[in-house]
Scaffold this active site. Structure first.
Site: not given
Ligand code: 13P
Length: 339
Positions: A221, A179
């Site tokens: 992600k 991510e």
């Molecule tokens: P949000 O969808 O609220 O951005 O959170 C996703 C997430 O896992 C952030 O690390």
């Protein structure tokens, strides 16, 4: 140790099942407490447990949610009747995941930039999480856009951290969710977000290759390509088009799938964006959601700390899950909001 490649790929496929996405419910203690505070919910471990119990026991959640990302505290918690959350999720057909980074800290020497920590001792923690039933993991790196930032140093250091984490996960038999989040804070344009997101993804995949990460056994992600919150707004179509264009240019087709974060977008907008991305060009990878706030906001507000509102709060969560499940197929319409 040989990589259990087949099981990694199988888990990645299960998480990317058509019409499903991920529920990010892995807010750290600080973040969860920050979400509770404005609603007047006492910031206690028991309240966090009660809230997470509400989420994981939502009837039919497994129809639209393939995996749930938990915070470490939650991974070891039980429902009020003593059933481990992991077992509740399993019975619902939902794969358990775990946030394993230790959060983002200021990057020394680079004002306004952060580096995600948590690699020390990670190999041992992953073993514990796998033994507790986790099958995938998440590590979030944050990249800020501003005057003169992001620096190459922040991009490269964060990409390297993501790659080292991903390699350790695959060694432990866990599918890594990688991510790299380019933040929405600021007044930058859609074009600037697109340029920075592209540069970050280039570096992330360079490092993933260097660390011999199996692309088929990982998920990405990313943020969507959106203007800064204070910038000139873009239409749903512009966001979808810029996001798909960037991902098609930067993400190898071998990657197991892409599941977006919502990043502070409103719940309906996050759904509309995902849906619009499925209306255009053919996509080489499954493309779905891994939302935190955009799945939970309505449910948390409805619950407000009072279990008398539990059923309604679960309905609110299921509604968002259903709408996003449809959006992941390009089949969302506003009529679904009223069902
Ligand atoms: P949000 O969808 O609220 O951005 O959170 C996703 C997430 O896992 C952030 O690390």
């Amino acid at each position: 140790m040989t990589l259990p490649a087949n099981s990694l790929i199988e888990t990645a496929r299960t998480l990317m099942a058509p019409g499903k996405g991920l529920l990010a419910m892995d807010e750290s203690l600080g973040t969860c407490n920050r979400r509770f505070a404005p609603l007047g919910i006492a910031q206690t471990e028991e309240n966090r447990r009660r809230y997470r119990e509400l989420l994981v026991t939502t009837p039919q959640l497994g129809q639209y949610i393939s995996g749930a990302i938990l915070f470490e505290e939650t991974l070891f918690q039980h429902s009020a009747d003593g059933t481990p959350f992991v077992d509740i999720l399993k019975a619902a057909g939902i794969v358990t995941g775990i946030k394993v980074d230790a959060g983002a800290q200021p990057l020394a020497g680079f004002a306004g930039e952060r580096i995600t920590e948590g690699l020390d001792g990670l190999r041992e923690r992953l073993q514990r999480y796998a033994a507790q039933g986790a099958r995938f993991a998440k590590w979030r790196a944050v990249i800020a856009i501003g005057d003169g930032i992001p620096s190459r140093t922040a991009i490269e250091a964060n990409a390297q951290g993501l790659a080292r984490y991903a390699a350790l996960c695959q060694e432990a038999g866990l599918v890594p969710i990688v991510e790299p989040e380019v933040l929405m804070d600021g007044d930058h344009s859609l074009a600037r977000c697109q340029a920075v997101t592209g540069e970050v993804l280039d570096e992330v995949f360079t490092q993933l290759h260097r660390h011999a990460v199996l692309l088929e056994g990982m998920l990405l992600k990313p943020n969507m390509v959106v203007p800064g919150q204070g910038g000139v707004p873009a239409s749903v179509e512009e966001v979808a088009q810029a996001t798909v264009q960037t991902l098609r240019r930067k993400v190898p087709a071998a990657v197991g799938g892409i599941a977006f974060l919502s990043g502070g977008q409103s719940s309906p907008l996050a759904t509309a964006h995902l849906n619009a991305m499925h209306q255009g060009l053919a996509l080489p990878w499954p493309l779905t959601f891994s939302y935190g706030r955009a799945l939970q906001d309505d449910a948390l507000r409805t619950w407000g700390g009072d279990d008398a509102n539990r059923t309604q709060a679960q309905q609110a969560l299921l509604r968002r899950a259903q709408c996003n499940g449809a959006a992941a197929l390009g089949q969302y319409s506003e009529a679904l909001e009223a069902v």
